[in-house]
Design an enzyme around this catalytic site. Sequence first.
Site, PDB file in Angstrom:
ATOM      1  N   CYS A 139       0.837  -1.204   0.000  1.00  0.00           N
ATOM      2  CA  CYS A 139       0.000   0.000   0.000  1.00  0.00           C
ATOM      3  C   CYS A 139       0.867   1.248   0.000  1.00  0.00           C
ATOM      4  O   CYS A 139       1.770   1.395   0.837  1.00  0.00           O
ATOM      5  CB  CYS A 139      -0.898  -0.006   1.230  1.00  0.00           C
ATOM      6  SG  CYS A 139      -1.865   1.503   1.436  1.00  0.00           S
ATOM      7  N   CYS A 185      -4.362   0.297   8.721  1.00  0.00           N
ATOM      8  CA  CYS A 185      -3.732  -1.003   8.982  1.00  0.00           C
ATOM      9  C   CYS A 185      -2.485  -0.768   9.833  1.00  0.00           C
ATOM     10  O   CYS A 185      -1.809   0.243   9.670  1.00  0.00           O
ATOM     11  CB  CYS A 185      -3.343  -1.690   7.679  1.00  0.00           C
ATOM     12  SG  CYS A 185      -4.730  -2.033   6.573  1.00  0.00           S
ATOM     13  N   CYS A 193      -7.485   1.456  -1.983  1.00  0.00           N
ATOM     14  CA  CYS A 193      -7.186   0.784  -0.720  1.00  0.00           C
ATOM     15  C   CYS A 193      -6.968  -0.705  -0.950  1.00  0.00           C
ATOM     16  O   CYS A 193      -7.794  -1.367  -1.583  1.00  0.00           O
ATOM     17  CB  CYS A 193      -8.334   1.009   0.264  1.00  0.00           C
ATOM     18  SG  CYS A 193      -8.105   0.152   1.839  1.00  0.00           S
ATOM     19  N   GLN A 244     -20.923  -8.263   9.573  1.00  0.00           N
ATOM     20  CA  GLN A 244     -19.465  -8.333   9.542  1.00  0.00           C
ATOM     21  C   GLN A 244     -18.936  -7.761   8.231  1.00  0.00           C
ATOM     22  O   GLN A 244     -19.527  -7.965   7.174  1.00  0.00           O
ATOM     23  CB  GLN A 244     -19.007  -9.788   9.691  1.00  0.00           C
ATOM     24  CG  GLN A 244     -19.431 -10.441  10.995  1.00  0.00           C
ATOM     25  CD  GLN A 244     -18.611 -10.003  12.192  1.00  0.00           C
ATOM     26  OE1 GLN A 244     -17.600  -9.322  12.058  1.00  0.00           O
ATOM     27  NE2 GLN A 244     -19.046 -10.375  13.382  1.00  0.00           N
ATOM     28  N   CYS A 292     -14.844  -9.284  19.310  1.00  0.00           N
ATOM     29  CA  CYS A 292     -13.994  -8.529  18.384  1.00  0.00           C
ATOM     30  C   CYS A 292     -12.967  -7.688  19.133  1.00  0.00           C
ATOM     31  O   CYS A 292     -12.300  -6.843  18.546  1.00  0.00           O
ATOM     32  CB  CYS A 292     -14.844  -7.640  17.473  1.00  0.00           C
ATOM     33  SG  CYS A 292     -15.852  -6.435  18.363  1.00  0.00           S
TER      34      CYS A 292
END
Length: 450
Positions: free
Chosen positions: A73, A82, A162, A283, A408
Site C-alpha cells: 500500500c 492497517c 485501498c 461483519q 472482536c
Amino acid sequence: MNLQVKQRIPLKIKRMGINGEGIGFYKKTLVFVPGALKGEEVFCQITSVKRNFVTARLLTINKKSKFRVQPACSIYEECGGCQIMHLRYDKQLDFKDDVIAQALKKFKPAGYENYEIRHTLGMENPQHYRAKLQFQTRSFGGSVKAGLFAEGSHRLVSIEDCLVQDQLTQQIINGLVKLLDKHKTPIYNERKIAGLRTVMVRKAQATDQVQLIFVSSRDLHLAPLIKDLTADFPQIKTIALNLNTSKSSDIYGEKTEILWGTDTIKEEVLDYRFSLSPRAFYQLNPQQTQVLYGQAVAALQVSPEDHVIDAYCGVGTIGLALAGKVKSLRGMDIIPEAIADAKQNAQDMGFDNCHYEAGKAEDIIPKWYHEGYRADAIIVDPPRTGLDDKLLDTILKYQPAKMVYVSCNTSTLARDLVKLAKVYDVKYIQSVDMFPHTARTEAVVKLVKK
C-alpha cells in the site's frame, strides 16, 4: 525516568504489543514503537513520556526482522488504518494468537494458563476483503476528497486505491467524489459549513448488490447526483440519507431515510440468504464471516430440544444458522431496523420458532426470565466494549448450560472471562482473522457450565 521528548535512543524490540507496536526496554523503561517488529534493533525518537512508559517514532532499523515485508500500500504509514502490513502474513496470524494470550495474562481469568488457544484461521488471499467502507468527506481548495482521518487527528487522508477495501466499493466512492464536485454538493467542515460528512458503501458478496448511506448535517438535494451515480453503477440498489447534526464523533444520527431504491439488499452466509437494511450491522469481511459463524455454530453444539438466546443478534445471522436445529430462538438488538430485518429473514426462511425484540440485551433477557422463559444456550456477539455488567450478572444468575462468546476485542473478552470463568469452563478459544493487516482479531469462545 530520565527520558525526554525528542531524545533519540537505540532499542532492541523484545515483543509486539496488542496494537501491533514493537516493545522494548531502555534502562528499564518500557518503550512502545509503532512499525517496529520483534527481534529488530532500531533507532527511535521519543514522542511522549508517561508515568510508566514512553512512546517513540521509528527512525532507522539497524537489524531487520526476517519477517519484515514491504507493504504493497502506497499510503500505509500515512493512513494508519492497517497496523501490521509490514509483517509477513503467516506471522500476522501468530501475532494474533499472542494477542489473545497477552489479554488473558493481563486479566487472569481462572485457569487461563490452561486455556486451549487454537491457531488463528487466516485468509488465502488477504486483500480487498472489506465489503463495507465508511469514508469521511471534506473539501480542499474547492475539490472534494474522501478517505479516513489519520490516526489521532482530524487530518483527512484521501484514499483512492485501498488494498484491503472491496474494489467495487472503492470504485463507487471514487466515482461519487467526482459527482460531488460536479453537482457542487455542500460538504461539511467542523467550523462553519453544514453538509455531507460521511459516506457508507456496503456490498453484498453473494449478490453484488450495493447500498449507500449519505450522512449529512443538513438536508441535501441529491436527486440529480443519484441519477448519475446509479447510471454509472447499476449494482447500487439502495441509497439512504442519515441526518447527524451533532458535534460529537458519532458517525450516525438517529434518523435514516431511504431516498432511492429498495429497503434492503440480499446477502448469503453458510447455507441461507438474508436481507440487510443500510443501518443494520453485518461483519465487514463476508468471506471470513462464513468461517466465523461456522465456528460459532460448531462450538454451541445445540440439540433439537434447546431454547437459544442470540444476544446482539443484528439481522439474525448467527442465530438463523441454528433456528432449524433447536426448539426456539430468541434475539435482540438495539437497532430497530436490524430487528425488522431479523423478523423478515426468519419469516422468509420459514421459521416460526423465532422471536425478536428491539432493545438492550441487559434489559430484555431479565424480562424474558421474569416471564418464565429459560434458555439452554446463549450466544453473545457484543460490540468492542464487551458485555454490559448487567447482562453479565444476568448470565451468571440464570446460567444457561452452554454459551458461545464471539468477541472482536481480546481485552474486553479477557475481562469478561474473569466473571464467566467462575461458572463456566472455557473449552477453547478459536481466533479468526477477520481483519488482515490490522492488529485486531475476532475470537469464538466455547463455554460449558461447570
